[in-house]
Motif scaffolding. Sequence first.
Motif, short mmCIF file in Angstrom:
data_model
loop_
_atom_site.label_atom_id
_atom_site.label_comp_id
_atom_site.label_asym_id
_atom_site.label_seq_id
_atom_site.Cartn_x
_atom_site.Cartn_y
_atom_site.Cartn_z
N MET A 91 0.85 -1.17 0.00
CA MET A 91 0.00 0.00 0.00
C MET A 91 0.90 1.24 0.00
O MET A 91 1.82 1.36 0.79
CB MET A 91 -0.88 -0.01 1.26
N SER A 92 0.62 2.16 -0.89
CA SER A 92 1.44 3.37 -0.98
C SER A 92 0.69 4.58 -0.41
O SER A 92 -0.53 4.59 -0.35
CB SER A 92 1.83 3.65 -2.43
N ILE A 93 1.46 5.57 -0.02
CA ILE A 93 0.89 6.78 0.54
C ILE A 93 0.98 7.88 -0.51
O ILE A 93 2.04 8.12 -1.08
CB ILE A 93 1.66 7.21 1.81
N ASP A 94 -0.13 8.52 -0.77
CA ASP A 94 -0.17 9.66 -1.69
C ASP A 94 0.03 10.92 -0.85
O ASP A 94 -0.90 11.39 -0.20
CB ASP A 94 -1.49 9.69 -2.45
N PHE A 95 1.24 11.45 -0.88
CA PHE A 95 1.57 12.61 -0.04
C PHE A 95 0.78 13.85 -0.45
O PHE A 95 0.51 14.70 0.38
CB PHE A 95 3.07 12.90 -0.06
N THR A 96 0.42 13.96 -1.72
CA THR A 96 -0.35 15.13 -2.14
C THR A 96 -1.72 15.14 -1.49
O THR A 96 -2.24 16.21 -1.15
CB THR A 96 -0.50 15.19 -3.67
N LYS A 97 -2.30 13.97 -1.28
CA LYS A 97 -3.59 13.91 -0.59
C LYS A 97 -3.40 14.08 0.92
O LYS A 97 -4.26 14.63 1.59
CB LYS A 97 -4.29 12.59 -0.89
N ALA A 98 -2.28 13.62 1.42
CA ALA A 98 -2.04 13.68 2.87
C ALA A 98 -1.83 15.10 3.36
O ALA A 98 -2.28 15.45 4.45
CB ALA A 98 -0.83 12.81 3.23
N VAL A 99 -1.17 15.94 2.58
CA VAL A 99 -0.87 17.30 3.03
C VAL A 99 -1.85 18.33 2.47
O VAL A 99 -1.78 19.50 2.85
CB VAL A 99 0.59 17.71 2.72
N GLY A 100 -2.72 17.93 1.58
CA GLY A 100 -3.75 18.83 1.08
C GLY A 100 -3.21 19.93 0.18
O GLY A 100 -2.27 19.72 -0.58
N ILE A 101 -3.80 21.11 0.31
CA ILE A 101 -3.44 22.22 -0.57
C ILE A 101 -2.28 23.06 -0.03
O ILE A 101 -1.86 24.02 -0.67
CB ILE A 101 -4.65 23.14 -0.82
N HIS A 102 -1.77 22.68 1.12
CA HIS A 102 -0.76 23.52 1.77
C HIS A 102 0.54 23.68 0.97
O HIS A 102 1.11 24.78 0.99
CB HIS A 102 -0.49 23.03 3.19
N PRO A 103 1.04 22.68 0.25
CA PRO A 103 2.25 22.94 -0.56
C PRO A 103 2.01 24.01 -1.64
O PRO A 103 2.86 24.86 -1.87
CB PRO A 103 2.56 21.58 -1.19
N GLU A 104 0.83 23.96 -2.26
CA GLU A 104 0.51 24.98 -3.26
C GLU A 104 0.36 26.34 -2.60
O GLU A 104 0.79 27.36 -3.15
CB GLU A 104 -0.78 24.61 -4.01
N ALA A 105 -0.24 26.35 -1.41
CA ALA A 105 -0.40 27.61 -0.68
C ALA A 105 0.96 28.20 -0.32
O ALA A 105 1.16 29.41 -0.42
CB ALA A 105 -1.24 27.39 0.59
N LEU A 106 1.91 27.35 0.06
CA LEU A 106 3.25 27.83 0.40
C LEU A 106 3.93 28.46 -0.82
O LEU A 106 4.59 29.50 -0.70
CB LEU A 106 4.12 26.70 0.95
N LYS A 107 3.77 27.83 -1.98
CA LYS A 107 4.38 28.38 -3.20
C LYS A 107 3.80 29.75 -3.52
O LYS A 107 4.53 30.68 -3.86
CB LYS A 107 4.15 27.43 -4.38
N LEU A 108 2.49 29.87 -3.42
CA LEU A 108 1.85 31.15 -3.70
C LEU A 108 2.20 32.20 -2.64
O LEU A 108 2.40 33.37 -2.97
CB LEU A 108 0.34 30.99 -3.80
N ARG A 109 2.27 31.79 -1.39
CA ARG A 109 2.65 32.73 -0.32
C ARG A 109 4.07 33.25 -0.54
O ARG A 109 4.36 34.42 -0.31
CB ARG A 109 2.55 32.08 1.06
N ALA A 110 4.96 32.36 -0.97
CA ALA A 110 6.34 32.79 -1.25
C ALA A 110 6.37 33.79 -2.40
O ALA A 110 7.09 34.80 -2.33
CB ALA A 110 7.21 31.58 -1.57
N GLU A 111 5.61 33.55 -3.43
CA GLU A 111 5.54 34.49 -4.55
C GLU A 111 4.93 35.82 -4.11
O GLU A 111 5.41 36.88 -4.50
CB GLU A 111 4.73 33.89 -5.70
N ARG A 112 3.90 35.75 -3.28
CA ARG A 112 3.27 36.98 -2.80
C ARG A 112 4.24 37.76 -1.90
O ARG A 112 4.25 38.99 -1.91
CB ARG A 112 1.99 36.66 -2.02
N THR A 113 5.08 37.06 -1.15
CA THR A 113 6.09 37.72 -0.33
C THR A 113 7.02 38.56 -1.20
O THR A 113 7.35 39.70 -0.86
CB THR A 113 6.90 36.69 0.48
N LYS A 114 7.42 38.02 -2.34
CA LYS A 114 8.29 38.75 -3.26
C LYS A 114 7.59 40.01 -3.79
O LYS A 114 8.20 41.08 -3.90
CB LYS A 114 8.69 37.87 -4.44
N ILE A 115 6.32 39.87 -4.12
CA ILE A 115 5.55 41.00 -4.65
C ILE A 115 5.43 42.10 -3.61
O ILE A 115 5.67 43.28 -3.89
CB ILE A 115 4.16 40.53 -5.11
N LEU A 116 5.07 41.72 -2.38
CA LEU A 116 4.90 42.70 -1.31
C LEU A 116 6.24 43.34 -0.93
O LEU A 116 6.30 44.54 -0.66
CB LEU A 116 4.24 42.05 -0.09
#
Length: 123
Positions: A1-26
């Motif tokens: 049985m394998s673990i799908d990490f994208t389902k385990a951590v939800g949308i937070h990795p995508e949120a981190l990427k966008l937050r990092a980009e928004r940090t640069k903009i601000l």
Amino acid sequence: MSIDFTKAVGIHPEALKLRAERTKILASNIANESTPGFQARDMDFASALSERVNADGADGGLSLDTGDDALKYRVPFHPAQDGSTVELGVEQAQFSQNASDFSTSLQFINIQLKGLAKAINGQ
């Protein structure tokens, strides 16, 4: 049985990427606070995240495209005489809130991964 990490951590990795980009903009807005005529920019985080999550299911990959189409001009509360729309207090508050939200998403990922580690170890 394998673990799908994208389902385990939800949308937070995508949120981190966008937050990092928004940090640069601000940070760019703050750095150009005294530049005459500089137009402050920001992104609509909720709609950008929604687009990334929906795009993820469509083509199997995230594209972090926060080009000119994704950025919006900030409307100042008190326009400056030199044409700049950067208001230092507003930018600092947005930067601080974004940093706090970044930290929160990072904590959620950390908690999820610790829970997975405990499950793998049988605890």
